[in-house]
Each structure stands twice: as C-alpha cells, then as structure tokens.
Design an enzyme around this catalytic site. Structure first.
Site, PDB file in Angstrom:
ATOM      1  N   HIS A 138      -4.420   3.235   0.935  1.00 36.53           N
ATOM      2  CA  HIS A 138      -5.092   2.160   0.191  1.00 36.53           C
ATOM      3  C   HIS A 138      -6.001   1.329   1.106  1.00 36.53           C
ATOM      4  O   HIS A 138      -5.762   1.222   2.315  1.00 36.53           O
ATOM      5  CB  HIS A 138      -4.099   1.277  -0.589  1.00 36.53           C
ATOM      6  CG  HIS A 138      -3.275   0.337   0.214  1.00 36.53           C
ATOM      7  ND1 HIS A 138      -2.022  -0.085  -0.179  1.00 36.53           N
ATOM      8  CD2 HIS A 138      -3.506  -0.308   1.398  1.00 36.53           C
ATOM      9  CE1 HIS A 138      -1.548  -0.932   0.706  1.00 36.53           C
ATOM     10  NE2 HIS A 138      -2.425  -1.081   1.674  1.00 36.53           N
ATOM     11  N   GLU A 143      -4.846   1.196  -4.812  1.00 37.77           N
ATOM     12  CA  GLU A 143      -3.806   2.198  -4.609  1.00 37.77           C
ATOM     13  C   GLU A 143      -4.306   3.587  -5.007  1.00 37.77           C
ATOM     14  O   GLU A 143      -5.295   3.702  -5.756  1.00 37.77           O
ATOM     15  CB  GLU A 143      -2.595   1.822  -5.480  1.00 37.77           C
ATOM     16  CG  GLU A 143      -1.994   0.462  -5.151  1.00 37.77           C
ATOM     17  CD  GLU A 143      -1.165   0.469  -3.873  1.00 37.77           C
ATOM     18  OE1 GLU A 143      -1.773   0.552  -2.784  1.00 37.77           O
ATOM     19  OE2 GLU A 143       0.059   0.383  -3.952  1.00 37.77           O
TER      20      GLU A 143
END
Ligand code: F6R
Length: 237
Positions: A138, A143
């Site tokens: 990330h 994410e």
C-alpha cells in the site's frame, strides 16, 4: 526511476531530508506531500535540525498529508495529525495553518474526502510527495484492490495493515478500521515522488512494486509509471 541504495537507515533519511531541503530552498512556497509511519521519522528529525541551524526556512511551505485514521481526533496520540505535530511541525518554523491532514473526526466522511481533494487542487497540486510502502504494497492507505482508486476516499483497512499498525496501539481492537487517504491519482499527480523503504521485511514487496507487473493488487507498482520517482532504500535487493 532513480534508485539510491544507502548504507543505513540514517543515510537513507539524510538523502531524503537533503532532497526535501533542496526542494524548499529552490521553491520556498513548495507544497510538500507528507507521510507518517516509522520510515520517515529520521528524515523529519534531520529537517528539524536543518531548520534549527537556519539552513532551511519553512515559513512559506504548505503541507498535505497522505492520510488519517477515521474516528481519531488530533489530540489522540495515534492520530497522524498528532504524529506530524510531534515529529515535524512543532520543530520547524512552519505556519501550522499551512499544514493539512484529513480530518479524522469529520461528520461526513465523503464530504471530507471531497474537501481534501479540492484543497490539494486549490494549492496547485503537490510539488514533492514523500511515501513509505506497506508490507502489502500500500501507499497512503490505498490497500490492494481490483482498481486503482483515483481521488481522496474512505478505505476499510486490510487485515495486514491493521496487524502492522497495531504495534502503535494498546491492543489490536483499538486500531481504527477505516481511514481517509489520498487516492492513487492524487499521489501520481505529484510533480516529484520520493519513496522510502528501510528494513529487510520490505525487501520482497519493494521488488514486486518496482520490478513486478503494474497491478492494483500491489498499489505501489503504479509508481513505475511516474516520470519523476526517486527511490531511497537501505534494502540490499
Ligand atoms: C503513512 C502511510 C503508509 C506508510 C506505510 C509504511 O502515512 O501512508 O502508507 O507509509 O504503512 O509504514 P512504516 O513506515 O511504518 O513501515
């Protein structure tokens, strides 16, 4: 992409601090995009020293941070605003009203995301963005996903991020499950990006990000497409 391999964490921090200092010297009204986490602590410490020695003047600099936990206010020691005040802003001659972190206590999270994205545009975009990388690839709190999110948005934090960040909290249950983060598009619009990675535990993900396929399942892999990316790493890979 330019990769600087450094001998140590201290060396990595020094190279990063020197580039940021040069940016501010060349353009005293720079807009700096900043990150939190363990990695940039040394860089911020050195910038504080440079400022104290009179080598860099932050009085006209503006900053925008990548992200903030949702639900934490600035007095919470785990909030990213608290971290920034403690590690950098209170140690340099910046006007605190020129420092921006998403508001983790905003009533309406979507309005806050829109406000933050507009704020960055109204500042004329980011001149230099500092990044760390998560174990899952990330950047900010973007994410692994099926798409690259473009703008500032709300995220549900992944399990590996919650686990990694639990080291800063009394218990894993206290780690917020949501955050506000700049999008990948927001980050990629920065004129220059510095990616810092230290610690052997980041070796595999750094290799994937820099040399593997460009895919939203490794969000940092998009950085391969940035035309002014400097990677500074103490990892020997
Ligand atoms: C922090 C941030 C994160 C961190 C990443 C690495 O603002 O955006 O992407 O850069 O989680 O964290 P550390 O440096 O603690 O390993």
């Amino acid at each position: 992409m330019v990769i600087h391999k450094t001998k140590s964490y201290r060396d990595m921090s020094k190279k990063a601090a020197n580039i940021i200092a040069a940016q501010v010297i060349l353009n005293p009204a720079s807009v700096l995009g900043l990150a939190t986490g363990s990695t940039p602590v040394g860089t911020y410490g050195l910038l504080a020293e440079y400022c104290e020695n009179g080598d860099v003047d932050f009085s006209n600099v503006k900053t925008v941070n990548l992200d903030e936990y949702y639900g934490l206010d600035e007095n919470n020691e785990q909030s990213y605003r608290y971290y920034m005040n403690k590690n950098l802003f209170r140690k340099i001659n910046i006007d605190i009203s020129n420092t921006h972190v998403p508001n983790g206590k905003a009533e309406n999270i979507d309005d806050e995301c829109r406000r933050y994205e507009q704020l960055i545009s109204s500042l004329g975009g980011i001149d230099l963005q500092l990044l760390g990388i998560g174990h899952n690839g990330h950047i900010g709190f973007n994410e692994p996903d099926k798409v690259f999110p473009l703008k500032t948005h709300c995220v549900d934090l992944g399990e590996s991020t919650i686990n990694a960040n639990s080291r800063f909290f009394k218990s894993i249950d206290e780690v917020p499950k949501k955050a506000i983060t700049m999008g990948i598009g927001t980050i990629m619009k920065a004129k220059r990006i510095i990616l810092l990675a230290g610690g052997e535990d980041k070796r595999e993900i750094l290799k994937k990000a820099l040399f593997g396929p460009i895919t939203p399942s490794v969000p940092a892999s998009i950085l391969q497409l940035h035309n002014n990316l400097t990677v500074i790493t103490s990892i020997d890979f």
